[in-house]
Design a protein around this motif. Structure first.
Motif, PDB file in Angstrom:
ATOM      1  N   GLN A   9       0.823  -1.207   0.000  1.00  0.00           N
ATOM      2  CA  GLN A   9       0.000   0.000   0.000  1.00  0.00           C
ATOM      3  C   GLN A   9       0.862   1.263   0.000  1.00  0.00           C
TER       4      GLN A   9
ATOM      5  N   ARG B 156      -8.750  -0.043   0.062  1.00  0.00           N
ATOM      6  CA  ARG B 156      -9.737   0.934   0.532  1.00  0.00           C
ATOM      7  C   ARG B 156     -10.610   0.258   1.594  1.00  0.00           C
ATOM      8  N   ASP B 157     -10.679   0.869   2.776  1.00  0.00           N
ATOM      9  CA  ASP B 157     -11.505   0.347   3.873  1.00  0.00           C
ATOM     10  C   ASP B 157     -11.228  -1.126   4.141  1.00  0.00           C
TER      11      ASP B 157
END
Length: 541
Positions: A63, A90-91
């Motif tokens: 990431q 994401r999330d």
């Protein structure tokens, strides 16, 4: 309203080299801006990481490294809109994403909706599926985004059209096999006709382990007609223009590269796959055993076309059963190719081993053990040359041999890569003939003579196998078409031939697991898309 100029860039990224891949994209963007060439730059699926990144996607550092390069793009791309593929979390979920960078801001992000999980694909292992379409407006044009597999089912394209898209942009990392390009164009045409939208298809190019991406990007009008195409098997760009006529977005015709005919496409794919494997792995070149036979002859030709003659070394390793014809033909081919060539007789080594094993072998008859010992002595010598000179050993077994185990572990199977691993023997002959029509590099006698491993007096391959024309059709039916032995027999093949071949394929899985990787060029190669258990008791009938 002004037109929208779009540049499709089929690039050849290196898996894991996020900084280098980003630099390549930045250079493209800067060049396009400097030449006033395009308003939008479209690059392929996961261009930032290369494809497929496999378990690199599971690394905790992923990431941060992706975000670092996205920030770099955000700071350094000016004067052009960029649509780029990358993985992003994401999330707590990892997505296969495409981002739209416009005037220094990330305008939109699309998440791939359909995750392939068959053949060579394993995306459900890594990614979560997106669920919504993405349509962005640029210069008055509403563009819908899709990523590769999203095109293969009608839903995502239809959803993009319903969300207001006036043209579809598709980022792809679509591996090639024989006939694949025709499948892609036909499928894309169906989506165009169903949505009444033009479609721009940007594909990755280059070799990555056993996978080969052929580029061959293209664009279709709303009727599914091919209006522009990029060259196959090379990095290239395709310039396209969208314009609005009578309220409808139309695609102007562009340059149309002529894609190669089937044998040229196949040969070019083998060349590119080997070239990228050697160069991206950092090898100085390759060394291969040249037997005077058709497989090593074709492999040497591919190697020279991929790397240049100065990076290819051929070695003849004769024994008592090596014919004068083989010695002559191997030397003739090396001369035609202009490669370094040496001869190392293996009799002293074989004799030494046999002397050392004399007590253990006492009272036993000569069998394949002694034949395999010849092959293993050759393997030891090739690996020694590899270690000493920094050259990768190129092994040369074709798909027919690999399928039935007609190869020797730690002998002729040694090597780092096999350019013809997924090429049936009958096709080896066709490719050799085709390559000679471009300029002779293989002595005609090599093509004309009956194949033989020359491990015993007067030996021929078809002494222990069905004729290759028959063998290859049985193998294709069993391996690629999933036909049972019973179905093959009912289709007209000899029962004895089918049972023998199918049994050989099944029980030689252990060899294939230890074989060098090679370029996948058929609809099902040995590797990512055929994962059979080594130990199993699946009945032949």
């Amino acid at each position: 309203m002004s037109s929208l100029r779009i540049h499709l860039a089929q690039i050849n990224p290196v898996v894991g080299d996020l900084a280098g891949n980003t630099s390549r994209i930045l250079q493209l963007a800067h060049d396009l801006v400097a030449n006033h060439q395009a308003d939008l730059l479209l690059v392929p699926e996961l261009a930032l990481t290369g494809y497929p990144p496999e378990d690199l996607l599971l690394r905790p550092a992923l990431q941060g490294r992706v975000e670092e390069q996205l920030l770099r793009l955000q700071k350094e791309v000016h004067g052009i809109t960029l649509v780029v593929g990358y993985p992003i979390r994401r999330d707590g979920q990892l997505f296969n994403a495409a981002g739209v960078l416009h005037q220094g801001q990330w305008l939109a992000e699309y998440h791939k909706q359909l995750l392939p999980n068959d053949q060579v694909f394993d995306e459900k292992r890594y990614f979560s599926a997106g669920s919504t379409p993405c349509v962005v407006e640029l210069q008055g044009y509403r563009l819908g985004l899709l990523i590769c597999e999203d095109l293969w089912q009608p839903g995502p394209a239809a959803a993009g059209a319903e969300a207001g898209a006036e043209a579809l942009l598709v980022l792809n990392a679509s591996p090639w096999h024989q006939g694949k390009q025709q499948e892609r164009v036909a499928l894309a045409a169906e989506r165009c006709q169903a949505t009444d939208l033009p479609l721009l298809y940007c594909n990755l190019v280059g070799g990555q382990d056993e996978l080969l991406f052929d580029g061959a990007s293209f664009a279709l009008d709303a009727n599914g007609r091919l209006l522009a195409s990029a060259p196959a098997l090379q990095e290239a760009g395709l310039d396209l223009v969208l314009e609005r006529t009578n309220g409808k977005v139309m695609l102007q015709p562009g340059a149309c590269a002529e894609w190669p005919e089937p044998l040229a496409y196949l040969y070019g794919a083998l060349v590119l796959g080997l070239k990228d494997y050697v160069n991206k792995s950092g090898f100085k070149g390759v060394v291969l055993g040249m037997s005077g036979g058709i497989d090593s002859a074709l492999s040497a030709a591919i190697a020279v076309d991929a790397l240049g003659a100065d990076r290819v070394s051929g070695v003849m390793l004769p024994y008592h059963y090596t014919s004068s014809m083989s010695l002559e033909d191997a030397e003739a081919e090396a001369r035609l190719l202009g490669i370094d060539y040496q001869v190392f007789p293996i009799a002293p080594m074989v004799d030494s081993f046999m002397t050392g094993l004399a007590d253990a072998f006492a009272g036993t008859a000569r069998d394949t053990t002694e034949e395999n010992l010849q092959a293993r002595c050759r393997g030891v010598l090739l690996m020694a040359l590899s270690n000493k000179k920094g050259l990768m050993v190129l092994t040369t077994g074709n798909k027919s041999e690999v399928a039935v185990g007609y190869c020797t572990l730690y002998g002729d199977m040694v090597g780092g890569f096999n350019a013809i691993r997924d090429v049936y023997k009958t096709l080896v002959f066709e490719l050799a003939e085709w390559r000679n029509r471009q300029g002779q590099v293989i002595p005609q006698r090599v093509i004309d003579r009956p194949p033989s491993a020359e491990l015993a007096p007067g030996q021929k391959d078809e002494d222990s196998l069905p004729p290759y024309a028959t063998l290859d059709r049985i193998l294709k039916g069993y391996i690629e078409d999933d036909l049972s032995a019973e179905a093959l027999i009912k289709s007209g093949f000899s029962r004895n031939d089918v049972l023998r071949v199918v049994s050989l394929v099944d029980r030689n899985e252990y060899k294939r697991r230890q074989a060098a990787p090679g370029v996948r060029v058929t609809a099902r190669g040995f590797g990512k898309d055929r994962r059979y258990p080594i130990v199993n008791h699946w009945p032949v009938l």
